[in-house]
Design a protein around this motif. Structure first.
Motif, mmCIF file in Angstrom:
data_model
loop_
_atom_site.group_PDB
_atom_site.id
_atom_site.type_symbol
_atom_site.label_atom_id
_atom_site.label_comp_id
_atom_site.label_asym_id
_atom_site.label_seq_id
_atom_site.Cartn_x
_atom_site.Cartn_y
_atom_site.Cartn_z
ATOM 1 N N LYS A 1 -2.317 -3.815 -7.996
ATOM 2 C CA LYS A 1 -3.666 -4.276 -8.359
ATOM 3 C C LYS A 1 -4.086 -3.771 -9.727
ATOM 4 O O LYS A 1 -4.607 -4.519 -10.556
ATOM 5 C CB LYS A 1 -4.664 -3.809 -7.294
ATOM 6 C CG LYS A 1 -6.103 -4.250 -7.549
ATOM 7 C CD LYS A 1 -7.020 -3.756 -6.436
ATOM 8 C CE LYS A 1 -8.463 -4.194 -6.669
ATOM 9 N NZ LYS A 1 -9.367 -3.696 -5.593
ATOM 10 N N ASN B 1 -5.043 4.039 -1.460
ATOM 11 C CA ASN B 1 -4.466 2.890 -2.164
ATOM 12 C C ASN B 1 -3.881 3.252 -3.528
ATOM 13 O O ASN B 1 -3.259 2.419 -4.177
ATOM 14 C CB ASN B 1 -5.512 1.780 -2.349
ATOM 15 C CG ASN B 1 -5.825 1.064 -1.054
ATOM 16 O OD1 ASN B 1 -4.928 0.825 -0.242
ATOM 17 N ND2 ASN B 1 -7.085 0.725 -0.845
ATOM 18 N N PRO C 1 4.097 -7.822 -6.264
ATOM 19 C CA PRO C 1 2.911 -8.558 -5.778
ATOM 20 C C PRO C 1 1.793 -7.690 -5.228
ATOM 21 O O PRO C 1 0.660 -8.155 -5.103
ATOM 22 C CB PRO C 1 3.492 -9.448 -4.660
ATOM 23 C CG PRO C 1 4.757 -8.765 -4.241
ATOM 24 C CD PRO C 1 5.302 -8.118 -5.475
ATOM 25 N N PHE C 2 2.081 -6.423 -4.915
ATOM 26 C CA PHE C 2 1.055 -5.556 -4.328
ATOM 27 C C PHE C 2 0.316 -4.720 -5.367
ATOM 28 O O PHE C 2 -0.594 -3.971 -5.032
ATOM 29 C CB PHE C 2 1.684 -4.622 -3.281
ATOM 30 C CG PHE C 2 2.849 -3.818 -3.787
ATOM 31 C CD1 PHE C 2 2.655 -2.629 -4.481
ATOM 32 C CD2 PHE C 2 4.145 -4.273 -3.589
ATOM 33 C CE1 PHE C 2 3.727 -1.896 -4.953
ATOM 34 C CE2 PHE C 2 5.229 -3.541 -4.056
ATOM 35 C CZ PHE C 2 5.026 -2.352 -4.739
ATOM 36 N N LYS D 1 -2.856 -0.254 -5.284
ATOM 37 C CA LYS D 1 -2.204 -1.383 -4.613
ATOM 38 C C LYS D 1 -3.218 -2.202 -3.817
ATOM 39 O O LYS D 1 -4.314 -1.733 -3.474
ATOM 40 C CB LYS D 1 -1.114 -0.882 -3.670
ATOM 41 C CG LYS D 1 -1.650 -0.121 -2.467
ATOM 42 C CD LYS D 1 -0.579 0.159 -1.447
ATOM 43 C CE LYS D 1 -1.153 0.886 -0.226
ATOM 44 N NZ LYS D 1 -2.146 0.097 0.513
ATOM 45 N N TYR D 2 -2.840 -3.439 -3.529
ATOM 46 C CA TYR D 2 -3.571 -4.225 -2.545
ATOM 47 C C TYR D 2 -3.143 -3.774 -1.148
ATOM 48 O O TYR D 2 -2.114 -3.109 -0.979
ATOM 49 C CB TYR D 2 -3.267 -5.715 -2.723
ATOM 50 C CG TYR D 2 -3.858 -6.317 -3.989
ATOM 51 C CD1 TYR D 2 -5.217 -6.615 -4.072
ATOM 52 C CD2 TYR D 2 -3.045 -6.598 -5.086
ATOM 53 C CE1 TYR D 2 -5.752 -7.167 -5.234
ATOM 54 C CE2 TYR D 2 -3.572 -7.153 -6.247
ATOM 55 C CZ TYR D 2 -4.925 -7.434 -6.308
ATOM 56 O OH TYR D 2 -5.446 -7.980 -7.452
ATOM 57 N N ASN D 3 -3.898 -4.165 -0.141
ATOM 58 C CA ASN D 3 -3.644 -3.692 1.217
ATOM 59 C C ASN D 3 -2.515 -4.415 1.943
ATOM 60 O O ASN D 3 -2.335 -4.241 3.149
ATOM 61 C CB ASN D 3 -4.924 -3.794 2.057
ATOM 62 C CG ASN D 3 -5.964 -2.770 1.643
ATOM 63 O OD1 ASN D 3 -5.625 -1.670 1.226
ATOM 64 N ND2 ASN D 3 -7.225 -3.136 1.748
ATOM 65 N N ILE D 4 -1.741 -5.209 1.229
ATOM 66 C CA ILE D 4 -0.677 -5.974 1.883
ATOM 67 C C ILE D 4 0.539 -5.116 2.224
ATOM 68 O O ILE D 4 1.415 -5.551 2.984
ATOM 69 C CB ILE D 4 -0.238 -7.177 1.010
ATOM 70 C CG1 ILE D 4 0.229 -6.698 -0.366
ATOM 71 C CG2 ILE D 4 -1.368 -8.186 0.893
ATOM 72 C CD1 ILE D 4 0.768 -7.819 -1.248
ATOM 73 N N VAL D 5 0.609 -3.891 1.672
ATOM 74 C CA VAL D 5 1.706 -2.976 1.979
ATOM 75 C C VAL D 5 1.143 -1.566 2.123
ATOM 76 O O VAL D 5 0.004 -1.294 1.748
ATOM 77 C CB VAL D 5 2.793 -2.961 0.866
ATOM 78 C CG1 VAL D 5 3.450 -4.316 0.718
ATOM 79 C CG2 VAL D 5 2.195 -2.494 -0.467
ATOM 80 N N THR D 6 1.944 -0.662 2.660
ATOM 81 C CA THR D 6 1.594 0.759 2.670
ATOM 82 C C THR D 6 2.498 1.458 1.667
ATOM 83 O O THR D 6 3.648 1.056 1.457
ATOM 84 C CB THR D 6 1.803 1.383 4.066
ATOM 85 O OG1 THR D 6 3.175 1.233 4.439
ATOM 86 C CG2 THR D 6 0.906 0.705 5.095
ATOM 87 N N ASP E 1 6.134 2.516 2.396
ATOM 88 C CA ASP E 1 7.182 1.495 2.407
ATOM 89 C C ASP E 1 7.726 1.181 1.013
ATOM 90 O O ASP E 1 8.854 0.692 0.888
ATOM 91 C CB ASP E 1 6.654 0.196 3.033
ATOM 92 C CG ASP E 1 6.370 0.339 4.518
ATOM 93 O OD1 ASP E 1 7.028 1.187 5.144
ATOM 94 O OD2 ASP E 1 5.477 -0.373 5.024
#
Length: 304
Positions: A55, A15, A52-53, A68-73, A76
């Motif tokens: 953290k 992350n 937005p991703f 980052k939050y887990n909403i993206v990799t 990407d």
């Protein structure tokens, strides 16, 4: 204005990615921001929190690490983030706004003995560098102002910088009880004056130098075999923290599968230390042999 380039560097935490610059962003100070309100001291961090991703944003020396939050990799979005950081830095805007930073904490330095009687460790209450830097003489310290000035003391033989400490190796012309206070006060005054510990040119030199650090990640160096990576992981987790506490550094150099021999580089207080051979034989060699089920039989040291 510097021409900033950004290098994307993965970490062991999937992350977190480091965005490494070719120039210093801060000197002897690190910053961690958990949200946009905490980031009032850094317009760059505030801008990153609009993604937005994002953290957590961590700014230190010559890199920005983002969790980052887990909403993206990361695959990407990392190129987009890298470009955004590069554009911001090249615009000339401030990374840290000094007027918004907390009041300075007084610098304290304490001296700590090491297993090597020729080396004393001087520990600060704030980070000094990220990584490890060793200087054998004043010529090697041309891009390291703190080390260069320390070499002006006639009894100083070698300098090692890492994290929040400076390890100083002396010649036998002086005893530590005679000179440690002088060195301690010199380092304290130097850091308190906000003078640079390292210059930008040191980053390029470090980048071009052969890899002597064992700080590698799973995918960043394909030259390492699976057993190399296992050895490095053991050194990182079980050995390096103890070595660092003694004012030194240990790094994986090579492994010979035929002779089952690991070669490690010793730096700082460990270099030339009378007890280092005992430590290698009774500690590290035994640990590697047991944890790797006999695939390692011997450990040899190279003094940095």
């Amino acid at each position: 204005m510097s021409d900033f380039n950004i290098h994307i560097q993965p970490t062991n935490n999937e992350n977190i990615v480091k965005f490494v610059a070719n120039s210093f962003l801060t000197q002897a100070t690190s910053y961690e921001f958990k949200n946009i309100d905490e980031a009032s001291a850094s317009p760059l961090a505030q801008q990153l929190f609009y993604l937005p991703f994002v953290k957590t944003v961590y700014i230190s020396q010559n890199f920005i690490a983002i969790e980052k939050y887990n909403i993206v990799t990361w695959s990407d979005v990392e190129n987009e983030v890298s470009q955004a950081i590069s554009d911001y830095l090249n615009s000339g805007k401030a990374v840290i706004v000094e007027s918004n930073t907390p009041k300075k904490v007084p610098v304290t330095i304490y001296a700590e003995s090491t297993p090597n009687p020729s080396v004393m460790k001087f520990v600060a209450n704030k980070p000094l560098v990220t990584g490890t830097f060793e200087f054998k003489n004043i010529d090697e310290a041309i891009h390291a102002p703190l080390a260069k000035e320390l070499f002006s003391f006639p009894f100083v033989k070698e300098i090692f910088l890492s994290a929040n400490y400076v390890s100083v190796m002396k010649y036998n012309v002086a005893e530590w009880q005679e000179v440690s206070m002088e060195i301690r006060e010199f380092i304290r005054n130097y850091i308190e004056s906000d003078k640079p510990v390292l210059l930008d040119a040191m980053l390029q030199k470090e980048k071009n130098a052969s890899v002597t650090s064992s700080e590698v990640t799973k995918d960043t160096n394909e030259n390492y075999s699976d057993i190399d990576k296992e050895i490095i992981a053991i050194l990182d987790e079980y050995v390096r923290p103890a070595v660092a506490s003694d004012g030194g550094h240990i790094a994986f150099e090579s492994f010979d599968e035929e002779t089952k021999t690991v070669r490690v580089l010793l730096q700082g207080a460990c270099s030339g230390c009378p007890s280092s051979t005992i430590t290698l034989k009774n500690g590290i060699e035994t640990m590697l042999s047991e944890m790797l089920q006999g695939r390692v039989a011997r450990v040899e040291a190279i003094n940095g």
